[in-house]
Design a protein around this motif. Structure first.
Motif, PDB file in Angstrom:
ATOM      1  N   VAL B 230      -9.919   3.161  26.661  1.00 38.98           N
ATOM      2  CA  VAL B 230      -9.022   4.184  26.124  1.00 38.98           C
ATOM      3  C   VAL B 230      -8.025   3.493  25.202  1.00 38.98           C
ATOM      4  N   GLU B 231      -7.942   3.971  23.981  1.00 32.29           N
ATOM      5  CA  GLU B 231      -6.981   3.390  23.045  1.00 32.29           C
ATOM      6  C   GLU B 231      -6.037   4.478  22.594  1.00 32.29           C
ATOM      7  N   PHE B 232      -4.779   4.174  22.570  1.00 28.78           N
ATOM      8  CA  PHE B 232      -3.820   5.161  22.084  1.00 28.78           C
ATOM      9  C   PHE B 232      -3.492   4.871  20.630  1.00 28.78           C
ATOM     10  N   THR B 233      -3.272   5.915  19.888  1.00 35.09           N
ATOM     11  CA  THR B 233      -2.904   5.716  18.495  1.00 35.09           C
ATOM     12  C   THR B 233      -1.565   4.997  18.445  1.00 35.09           C
ATOM     13  N   PRO B 234      -1.479   3.966  17.631  1.00 33.02           N
ATOM     14  CA  PRO B 234      -0.220   3.222  17.587  1.00 33.02           C
ATOM     15  C   PRO B 234       0.895   4.103  17.038  1.00 33.02           C
ATOM     16  N   LYS B 235       2.095   3.866  17.526  1.00 36.89           N
ATOM     17  CA  LYS B 235       3.241   4.633  17.020  1.00 36.89           C
ATOM     18  C   LYS B 235       3.636   4.051  15.664  1.00 36.89           C
ATOM     19  N   VAL B 236       3.607   4.874  14.643  1.00 34.58           N
ATOM     20  CA  VAL B 236       4.021   4.402  13.329  1.00 34.58           C
ATOM     21  C   VAL B 236       5.499   4.748  13.145  1.00 34.58           C
ATOM     22  N   PRO B 237       6.328   3.749  12.955  1.00 34.18           N
ATOM     23  CA  PRO B 237       7.738   4.062  12.769  1.00 34.18           C
ATOM     24  C   PRO B 237       7.937   4.814  11.452  1.00 34.18           C
ATOM     25  N   ARG B 238       8.737   5.850  11.503  1.00 33.86           N
ATOM     26  CA  ARG B 238       8.965   6.627  10.294  1.00 33.86           C
ATOM     27  C   ARG B 238      10.031   5.950   9.447  1.00 33.86           C
ATOM     28  N   LYS B 239       9.844   6.020   8.139  1.00 35.08           N
ATOM     29  CA  LYS B 239      10.823   5.346   7.282  1.00 35.08           C
ATOM     30  C   LYS B 239      11.949   6.259   6.852  1.00 35.08           C
ATOM     31  N   ASN B 240      11.700   7.554   6.927  1.00 33.14           N
ATOM     32  CA  ASN B 240      12.762   8.513   6.621  1.00 33.14           C
ATOM     33  C   ASN B 240      13.432   8.275   5.270  1.00 33.14           C
ATOM     34  N   ILE B 241      12.629   8.072   4.234  1.00 31.88           N
ATOM     35  CA  ILE B 241      13.218   7.903   2.911  1.00 31.88           C
ATOM     36  C   ILE B 241      13.239   9.269   2.222  1.00 31.88           C
ATOM     37  N   VAL B 242      14.366   9.612   1.672  1.00 36.27           N
ATOM     38  CA  VAL B 242      14.466  10.873   0.946  1.00 36.27           C
ATOM     39  C   VAL B 242      14.728  10.553  -0.525  1.00 36.27           C
ATOM     40  N   PHE B 243      13.897  11.077  -1.379  1.00 36.52           N
ATOM     41  CA  PHE B 243      14.116  10.887  -2.816  1.00 36.52           C
ATOM     42  C   PHE B 243      14.871  12.091  -3.336  1.00 36.52           C
ATOM     43  N   GLU B 244      16.058  11.843  -3.856  1.00 35.88           N
ATOM     44  CA  GLU B 244      16.880  12.963  -4.300  1.00 35.88           C
ATOM     45  C   GLU B 244      17.052  12.929  -5.822  1.00 35.88           C
ATOM     46  N   GLY B 245      17.629  13.958  -6.327  1.00 35.58           N
ATOM     47  CA  GLY B 245      17.944  13.986  -7.754  1.00 35.58           C
ATOM     48  C   GLY B 245      16.869  14.690  -8.563  1.00 35.58           C
ATOM     49  N   ASP B 246      16.721  14.297  -9.784  1.00 37.59           N
ATOM     50  CA  ASP B 246      15.790  14.927 -10.713  1.00 37.59           C
ATOM     51  C   ASP B 246      14.386  14.953 -10.134  1.00 37.59           C
ATOM     52  N   ILE B 247      13.778  16.138 -10.182  1.00 39.66           N
ATOM     53  CA  ILE B 247      12.507  16.318  -9.495  1.00 39.66           C
ATOM     54  C   ILE B 247      11.415  15.414 -10.066  1.00 39.66           C
ATOM     55  N   ARG B 248      11.370  15.285 -11.432  1.00 48.10           N
ATOM     56  CA  ARG B 248      10.320  14.449 -12.040  1.00 48.10           C
ATOM     57  C   ARG B 248      10.481  12.997 -11.601  1.00 48.10           C
ATOM     58  N   GLU B 249      11.708  12.525 -11.711  1.00 50.44           N
ATOM     59  CA  GLU B 249      11.948  11.130 -11.318  1.00 50.44           C
ATOM     60  C   GLU B 249      11.636  10.907  -9.850  1.00 50.44           C
ATOM     61  N   SER B 250      12.032  11.858  -9.009  1.00 50.92           N
ATOM     62  CA  SER B 250      11.791  11.701  -7.574  1.00 50.92           C
ATOM     63  C   SER B 250      10.302  11.609  -7.285  1.00 50.92           C
ATOM     64  N   VAL B 251       9.538  12.476  -7.937  1.00 52.77           N
ATOM     65  CA  VAL B 251       8.096  12.452  -7.711  1.00 52.77           C
ATOM     66  C   VAL B 251       7.518  11.112  -8.156  1.00 52.77           C
ATOM     67  N   GLN B 252       8.006  10.630  -9.296  1.00 56.62           N
ATOM     68  CA  GLN B 252       7.531   9.320  -9.764  1.00 56.62           C
ATOM     69  C   GLN B 252       7.828   8.245  -8.720  1.00 56.62           C
ATOM     70  N   LYS B 253       9.078   8.302  -8.211  1.00 56.44           N
ATOM     71  CA  LYS B 253       9.482   7.310  -7.200  1.00 56.44           C
ATOM     72  C   LYS B 253       8.606   7.429  -5.955  1.00 56.44           C
TER      73      LYS B 253
END
Ligand code: FAD
Ligand code: FAD
Lengths: 422, 264
Positions: B230-253
């Motif tokens: 039995v193998e459990f899926t490893p817990k992936v730590p969340r990075k919780n990064i939020v890209f704010e500001g201009d929508i185009r730039e944020s998407v690029q980022k």
């Protein structure tokens, strides 16, 4: 419904199960109705139960889920992440720690073994009142009749409220308790608190953790866990508290004083519950009506001395007295006949204690106990013990710590108040 | 017109914190608070609605250790008429094949049933095998994801809802159906029914002495499944990064960050 019982008990907490157990033993046909999935499912408390009254209500207490016998008592004043603590290291077997969930389960099992019937997952909405008599209970669109009802629904007494027998609960009348159960190994509990396997610690503290609000904290050692919690008086908290209560308790766990015990602990459980506070205001006009007896928290039977709580033993004992009064009523469940219960209560240690300590609640109105005095105490300790070159005279340490914090006359008055009321 | 309905009930640990016995590979069920599998509550609701409409009787059936009585008392409180707890140490360690075999034999012993209703799956093992397997042991028509049923002229007219379509089937009697989760809200318990559950103890317990099944077909011995690991899926730590500001730039980022993480 065609069923009818001699007695219906509302709530399978310590009060309800005690009443049911003693009535079933006396040969009554008893039904206990509990809204939780099982008895104890909705229960929570701090952690320590006094033995003697519970032993009066239940046989074989040695088979109960007892975690540790309290031998150590600590009382602390906390200010600025420092504490002044009094410790009593005794060897009595007067009180024990436990999980209320397990203890309530055990008590309900006792009642069922004695012949009481237990129905879970059913909420009683109100009392069935006909011609000035309580004739049974109402749940949804269902009615069930009984000769007499024991209301042991706890402090959130909606049944009594809806039936018009008590006023709506007001924040000033109750406190809110909330706690975490923190998992440690048994060895760590022993080591951290200097205990043997079946020895326990009860620790209460007051001061900064409640943000200066009236209230305090508690720590009880269980077998292989610790219950850590806070109690705050709601009347003040609703007006002044600016953070979530779970933040408050988290802050206790992470504080310098407590964090050393809990660095590797896992939070097993978080829970919150109301506690009777203003006992005078909570006592119903009568504890009995035609066909009704009120026991436990529902009747406001709880003693909070600041350094210890007595609720479970009071509940079990009042349940026992309710059973006694009902047994002796020989079928006459009129108010006059049942009023014997009120007499039993007033003559018992429960009634006497609540009378003798009736002023304690006023102490909670004195904010200095929760802010200025812990500060004074810690500042004094600092002056006395944190020495570099010169040593401090006790008198100077005291006076300098007091200056600007509290006047001498006020202090003497407060001292006198505490002395008189406790 | 009355229908005799059997509902399959599994009493499952109510936790996401499942412990597996490293030696046997089986679930450690002791000490974990349990509940009736939520899917099965929906199945009970479905069966009780049929009883309300057509009359008859609903019997709950569970293969489980004795603690499952509490789960059966719950469904009796909802209005189920009778409950059968199939319980024997000899059934322990069963995989779905052995479980479905015992359940099928128990249903046979119940006898004059018209309909078997099950949940679609369980929250602890979620194989969704049991319905299909019981149906094949008993040679019954089987439809799952069922959301509705009408009983007319001795037939069941069954509706099943899939993601993109609704299908209707006409089934002969007896049949087995598995109910789609969330298609019903399970009713509350009633005092009267709970009282009956407590006073008349309508829970029958059947052991293998009652069923008389070949020990080679039940329990661990009757279970060909081997849990090798039995193998459990490893817990992936969340990075919780939020890209704010201009929508185009944020998407690029965002795209850049995802590329760096190797996800794109
Ligand atoms: C944070 C905190 C710390 C405490 N610390 C301590 C301590 O250390 N020592 C101590 O002795 N006491 C302590 N107490 C007090 C103690 O928990 C209570 O006094 C005691 O539980 C009261 O017992 P009871 O039977 O009256 O009520 P409860 O234990 O509240 O039981 C009432 C029961 O009735 C059920 N019920 C309620 N309404 C209905 C309804 N309408 N229909 C059906 N069932 C219903 C509830 O589900 C519950 O099971 C503490 C309390 C709190 C909140
Ligand atoms: C090797 C192996 C060993 C196992 N050992 C054990 C063990 O020791 N103990 C154990 O408890 N489990 C054990 N299991 C799990 C067990 O086989 C399954 O839990 C069981 O067969 C039901 O499968 P499921 O939960 O996936 O049900 P599903 O097929 O997902 O359930 C569908 C529906 O079938 C019905 N149903 C399912 N189970 C029951 C039941 N028991 N009684 C009545 N109706 C039911 C319900 O209505 C449910 O909604 C083991 C499994 C394997 C593979």
């Amino acid at each position: 419904m065609q069923h009818k019982f001699d007695v219906i008990v509302i709530g399978a907490g310590p009060a309800g199960s005690s009443a049911a157990y003693n009535l079933a033993k006396a040969g009554f046909n008893v039904l206990v109705i509990e809204r939780g999935r099982k008895p104890g499912a909705k229960s929570m408390f701090g952690g320590r139960v006094y033995k003697a009254p519970v032993e009066k209500a239940f046989d074989d207490l040695d088979k109960a889920p007892i975690h540790r016998w309290v031998v150590k008592e600590r009382i602390s004043m906390v200010y600025d992440e420092e504490a002044l603590t009094i410790e009593y290291d005794g060897r009595g077997r007067h009180s024990f720690t436990t999980y209320l969930t397990d203890l309530s389960s055990w008590m309900a099992d006792k009642a069922v073994s004695a012949g009481a019937k237990l129905v879970t997952e059913v909420v009683v909405d109100k009392l069935l009142i006909e011609d000035g008599w309580v004739k049974g209970i109402v749940s949804g669109d269902e009615k069930l009749y009984a000769d007499v009802v024991v209301d042991a629904e706890g402090i959130n007494r909606l049944v009594l409220e809806r039936s018009g027998l008590v006023e709506k609960l007001r924040p000033e009348h109750v406190a809110l308790g909330f706690k975490e159960v923190l998992k440690l190994s048994k060895e760590d509990v022993n080591k951290f608190f200097g205990l043997d396997d079946d020895e326990g610690l009860a620790w209460v503290f007051m001061g900064e953790y409640t943000d200066g609000l009236p209230g305090g904290g508690f720590l009880y050692t269980n077998k292989d866990s610790v219950s850590l919690g806070l109690v705050i008086y709601l009347g003040h908290a609703v007006k002044e508290l600016e953070r979530h209560v779970y933040d408050l308790i988290e802050r206790v766990r992470l504080s310098r004083i407590f964090n050393k015990y809990f660095r590797d602990a896992r939070v097993m459980e978080y829970s919150a519950h109301m506690i009777p506070a203003d006992i005078k205001a909570l006592r119903p006009k009568r504890l009995v009506y035609n066909g009704l007896v009120i026991a436990g928290d529902a009747g406001g039977f709880l003693l909070n001395l600041g350094y210890t709580y007595r609720g479970v033993d009071f509940a079990a004992y009042t349940g026992y007295l309710a059973a006694k009064a009902i047994s002796e009523a020989s079928g006459d469940y009129s108010l006059e006949s049942l009023s014997k219960y009120e007499r039993y209560i007033d003559e018992s240690f429960v009634g006497q204690d609540l009378k003798r300590f009736s002023g304690v609640h006023d102490l909670y109105e004195n904010r200095r106990l929760f802010k200025e005095y812990p500060m004074l105490a810690i500042n004094m300790m600092r002056r006395l013990f944190n020495l570099e070159y010169e040593s401090t005279r006790f008198k100077d340490a005291f006076n300098e710590s007091r200056k600007g914090v509290v006047g001498l006359t006020t202090l003497l008055k407060d001292l006198w108040g505490v002395y008189r009321k406790l | 017109m009355a229908l005799n309905i059997v509902v399959g009930i599994k009493y499952v640990p109510n936790t996401t914190n499942v412990n597996i016995d490293p030696k046997t590979g089986t679930l450690v069920r002791e000490g974990v608070p349990s509940v009736v599998n939520p899917h099965d509550l929906v199945a009970v609701e479905f069966a009780l609605e049929l009883k309300d409409r057509y009359g008859g009787k609903v019997t709950a059936l569970s293969m489980a250790p004795p603690q499952a009585r509490a789960g059966l008392e719950h469904v009796l409180g909802m209005g189920v008429d009778e409950a059968i707890l199939v319980s024997d140490r000899k059934f322990a360690g069963a995989d779905t094949l052995a479980t479905s075999y015992v359940l099928a034999k128990a249903i046979e012993k119940i006898g004059d049933y018209d309909l078997v209703v099950m949940g679609h799956e369980t929250i602890d093992s979620s194989t969704a095998h049991i319905g299909a397997q019981v149906a094949s042991w008993l040679n019954l028509p089987y439809i799952y994801y069922v959301t509705g049923l009408e009983y007319r002229d001795g037939y069941f007219y069954v509706t099943r809802e899939l993601e993109d379509r609704v299908e209707r089937y006409k089934l002969s009697k007896p049949s087995l159906i598995a109910i789609k989760m969330h298609s019903r809200i399970p009713r509350h318990v009633r005092l009267e029914y709970k009282l009956r559950a407590v006073l008349d103890s309508p829970i029958k317990v059947w052991s293998n002495d009652d069923l008389g099944l070949d020990p080679n077909c039940i329990g661990l011995r009757g279970s060909p499944t081997v849990v090798s690991k039995v193998e459990f899926t490893p817990k992936v730590p969340r990075k919780n990064i939020v890209f704010e500001g201009d929508i185009r730039e944020s998407v690029q980022k965002l795209i850049k960050a995802l590329l760096e993480e190797g996800v794109l």
